[in-house]
Enzyme design. Structure first.
Site, mmCIF file in Angstrom:
data_model
loop_
_atom_site.group_PDB
_atom_site.id
_atom_site.type_symbol
_atom_site.label_atom_id
_atom_site.label_comp_id
_atom_site.label_asym_id
_atom_site.label_seq_id
_atom_site.Cartn_x
_atom_site.Cartn_y
_atom_site.Cartn_z
ATOM 1 N N ASN A 295 38.338 -4.724 4.083
ATOM 2 C CA ASN A 295 38.295 -5.793 4.973
ATOM 3 C C ASN A 295 39.050 -7.092 4.465
ATOM 4 O O ASN A 295 39.523 -7.296 3.558
ATOM 5 C CB ASN A 295 36.926 -6.155 5.594
ATOM 6 C CG ASN A 295 36.022 -6.643 4.278
ATOM 7 O OD1 ASN A 295 36.216 -7.696 3.837
ATOM 8 N ND2 ASN A 295 34.983 -5.765 4.026
ATOM 9 N N LYS B 46 45.526 13.563 -2.572
ATOM 10 C CA LYS B 46 46.271 12.815 -1.558
ATOM 11 C C LYS B 46 46.529 13.749 -0.516
ATOM 12 O O LYS B 46 46.901 14.729 -0.628
ATOM 13 C CB LYS B 46 47.512 12.238 -2.181
ATOM 14 C CG LYS B 46 48.274 11.389 -1.289
ATOM 15 C CD LYS B 46 49.715 10.832 -1.816
ATOM 16 C CE LYS B 46 50.385 10.333 -0.862
ATOM 17 N NZ LYS B 46 51.902 10.015 -0.858
ATOM 18 N N ASP C 230 30.180 -1.291 6.447
ATOM 19 C CA ASP C 230 29.130 -0.660 6.856
ATOM 20 C C ASP C 230 29.207 0.856 6.944
ATOM 21 O O ASP C 230 28.195 1.593 7.295
ATOM 22 C CB ASP C 230 28.962 -1.270 8.451
ATOM 23 C CG ASP C 230 28.325 -2.554 8.554
ATOM 24 O OD1 ASP C 230 27.751 -2.888 7.732
ATOM 25 O OD2 ASP C 230 28.827 -3.191 9.364
ATOM 26 N N LYS D 260 20.390 -11.519 12.991
ATOM 27 C CA LYS D 260 20.261 -10.913 11.414
ATOM 28 C C LYS D 260 19.260 -11.816 10.741
ATOM 29 O O LYS D 260 18.709 -10.885 9.612
ATOM 30 C CB LYS D 260 21.740 -11.220 10.890
ATOM 31 C CG LYS D 260 22.880 -10.261 11.469
ATOM 32 C CD LYS D 260 24.242 -10.424 11.036
ATOM 33 C CE LYS D 260 25.273 -9.453 11.778
ATOM 34 N NZ LYS D 260 26.689 -9.920 11.602
ATOM 35 N N LYS E 166 16.729 -9.064 9.233
ATOM 36 C CA LYS E 166 16.653 -8.918 7.634
ATOM 37 C C LYS E 166 16.006 -9.971 6.857
ATOM 38 O O LYS E 166 15.710 -9.707 5.698
ATOM 39 C CB LYS E 166 18.197 -9.115 7.135
ATOM 40 C CG LYS E 166 19.238 -8.251 8.101
ATOM 41 C CD LYS E 166 20.553 -8.297 7.025
ATOM 42 C CE LYS E 166 21.851 -7.226 8.055
ATOM 43 N NZ LYS E 166 22.738 -6.898 7.204
ATOM 44 N N PHE F 85 25.123 -14.060 4.843
ATOM 45 C CA PHE F 85 26.176 -14.648 5.766
ATOM 46 C C PHE F 85 26.411 -13.639 6.926
ATOM 47 O O PHE F 85 25.963 -12.284 6.965
ATOM 48 C CB PHE F 85 27.393 -14.642 4.905
ATOM 49 C CG PHE F 85 27.722 -15.697 3.834
ATOM 50 C CD1 PHE F 85 26.735 -15.858 2.814
ATOM 51 C CD2 PHE F 85 28.582 -16.735 4.278
ATOM 52 C CE1 PHE F 85 26.878 -17.106 1.863
ATOM 53 C CE2 PHE F 85 28.540 -17.861 3.604
ATOM 54 C CZ PHE F 85 27.809 -17.827 2.314
HETATM 55 N N1 CTP Z 1 25.114 -6.700 4.297
HETATM 56 C C1 CTP Z 1 24.469 -5.877 3.210
HETATM 57 N N2 CTP Z 1 24.668 -4.739 3.314
HETATM 58 C C2 CTP Z 1 25.514 -4.120 4.031
HETATM 59 C C3 CTP Z 1 26.298 -4.614 5.115
HETATM 60 C C4 CTP Z 1 25.789 -5.967 4.985
HETATM 61 O O1 CTP Z 1 23.746 -6.535 2.264
HETATM 62 N N3 CTP Z 1 25.886 -2.686 4.128
HETATM 63 C C5 CTP Z 1 24.971 -8.058 4.173
HETATM 64 C C6 CTP Z 1 26.087 -9.088 4.002
HETATM 65 O O2 CTP Z 1 26.680 -9.365 2.662
HETATM 66 C C7 CTP Z 1 25.817 -10.357 4.935
HETATM 67 C C8 CTP Z 1 24.770 -9.892 5.897
HETATM 68 O O3 CTP Z 1 24.465 -8.508 5.410
HETATM 69 O O4 CTP Z 1 25.203 -11.102 4.008
HETATM 70 C C9 CTP Z 1 25.415 -9.602 7.570
HETATM 71 O O5 CTP Z 1 26.615 -8.845 7.069
HETATM 72 P P1 CTP Z 1 27.392 -8.500 8.582
HETATM 73 O O6 CTP Z 1 28.530 -7.732 7.939
HETATM 74 O O7 CTP Z 1 27.936 -9.733 9.144
HETATM 75 O O8 CTP Z 1 26.351 -7.683 9.515
HETATM 76 P P2 CTP Z 1 25.887 -6.332 9.619
HETATM 77 O O9 CTP Z 1 24.235 -6.347 9.289
HETATM 78 O O10 CTP Z 1 26.627 -5.347 8.660
HETATM 79 O O11 CTP Z 1 26.005 -6.054 10.909
HETATM 80 P P3 CTP Z 1 27.305 -6.135 11.889
HETATM 81 O O12 CTP Z 1 28.512 -5.501 11.239
HETATM 82 O O13 CTP Z 1 27.130 -5.314 13.152
HETATM 83 O O14 CTP Z 1 27.635 -7.306 12.749
#
Ligand code: CTP
Length: 389
Positions: A207, A287, A277, A335, A339, A321
């Protein structure tokens, strides 16, 4: 910078003295007002004209031959921060003992505000018991030390003693103009960067996170004295060289293991990394070959923050974040609750990879706080907010 801070740049005799010219130049470009002091030995390596031309300001090297009749007191009173870079073993020993036998040592005795030492020398000199006890004496007196970097030294030794990269000295200056080492001994884990999920030996899914915010947090925390463990994935910048521990964990699964295995002893955990995610269900060993189309089966990764929240002790603070494209505050607040976080930092994804950002700090109590600035400045303010929590 709110006002033009006054930096008294003091250069000791050592081969790294020439690097102080670059430091003066970058400080001037950053908007600081600079005056320079060169010791007698520094004059053997660099010329006053270098610094006068770059800083557009005065250069001083003698107690006796100066247009000011009492230069050590005027310069000590003028400076907001004294930066001794490079600092020699001799000048540090004199300061530790309170000797005042030349312009620089007299200024150091008369100065009432902060002093930042940037030692650079042979590794054996740096690690000597005498020098280390002088550093300790200075630190106990409230002086700041930016430890040298490690690498090939001018004397052809390999080890600790190198003049730090100039941007790191400027971060230290920014820190000690406004902050102290108020976090000494605090154990903090920070994650940074973009997850990298393998598809096959060549292809990856990642990303747009650059890791700059996480690195700024790790840097600002360390300069305030915290013991920082950085767990980082893909990042676009050099790591600060003075972190307590730095571990690379590229995939969401690797990061999960690196974070969870260290979490228990941490007082603060700041999850700044952009963790994937989803990850490919199967990583191809060879490959993948081209066809008319391709579909990839993905499976969900584990949510590290959610797992940390389950295991959280009452003394631990969890900070997350939320990078969003819409309904930023509402999504981030959701969130925070889901969380079970102490603080969440919401921001718009459009600033990923940039040096500056506009963010909102949201905690369970109190109003959301909007701040903007460069990422080091934001890191300072995020840390101030965590301290309040
Ligand atoms: N995070 C985490 N583990 C994951 C995904 C995210 O610990 N597998 C943490 C990130 O480091 C960040 C927070 O969760 O501090 C929010 O991450 P974000 O990607 O914004 O949210 P998600 O919970 O993944 O939800 P979405 O992608 O649906 O917005």
């Amino acid at each position: 910078m709110e006002k033009r801070s006054r930096i008294l740049l003091c250069v000791c005799g050592g081969i790294a003295a020439y690097k102080a010219i670059d430091l003066a130049s970058q400080l001037f470009k950053a908007g600081y007002e600079i005056r320079t002091v060169l010791t007698e030995n520094a004059l053997k390596f660099v010329s006053p004209i270098n610094f006068a031309a770059i800083t557009h300001n005065s250069v001083h090297s003698s107690l006796w031959e100066d247009s000011d009749p009492i230069p050590h007191i005027s310069l000590a009173d003028w400076a907001d921060l004294i930066v001794v870079a490079p600092a020699s073993a001799n000048t540090m020993a004199k300061a530790a003992q309170g000797l005042a036998d030349n312009l620089l040592s007299s200024i150091l005795l008369a100065h009432r505000k902060a002093v930042l030492w940037v030692p650079a020398m042979n590794v054996n000199m740096y690690l000597s018991t005498a020098l280390q006890s002088n550093l300790l004496a200075l630190r106990n007196r409230g002086h700041y030390i930016l430890e040298p970097a490690t690498g090939m030294l001018a004397c052809a030794y390999e080890g600790k003693g190198k003049f730090p990269p100039v941007p790191e000295i400027i971060y230290a200056i920014r820190s000690y103009l406004t902050q102290t080492r108020d976090l000494v001994g605090k154990k903090v884990m920070v994650t940074a960067g973009a997850s990298v999920e393998a598809i096959d030996p060549m292809r990856i899914i990642t990303n747009r996170s650059s890791g700059k915010m996480g690195l700024s947090l790790a840097r600002a925390l360390s300069l305030r004295g915290a013991e920082v463990t950085l767990i980082y994935s893909s990042i676009s910048e050099e790591l600060p060289y003075y972190l307590t521990e730095a571990v690379q964990a590229l995939s969401a699964q690797d990061m999960y293991q690196a974070v969870i295995s260290r979490a228990q002893s941490m007082e603060w955990i700041i999850m700044c990394a952009a963790v994937a995610d989803y990850t490919p269900k199967i990583v191809a060993e060879q490959k993948l070959k081209k066809g008319s189309q391709m579909s990839l089966e993905m499976v969900a990764t584990q949510d590290i923050l959610a797992e940390l929240a389950k295991r959280k002790s009452s003394k631990q603070l969890l900070i997350g974040f939320a990078a969003e494209t819409q309904d930023i505050i509402a999504n981030a607040t959701e969130k925070l609750d889901k969380k079970n976080l102490d603080l969440i930092i919401a921001n718009h994804i459009k600033n990923a990879g940039k040096d500056s950002n506009a963010i909102t700090l949201i905690s369970k109590s109190g109003k959301p706080q909007n701040i903007e600035g460069d990422k080091f400045d934001l890191a300072q303010q995020i840390i101030d907010r965590i301290v309040e929590l």
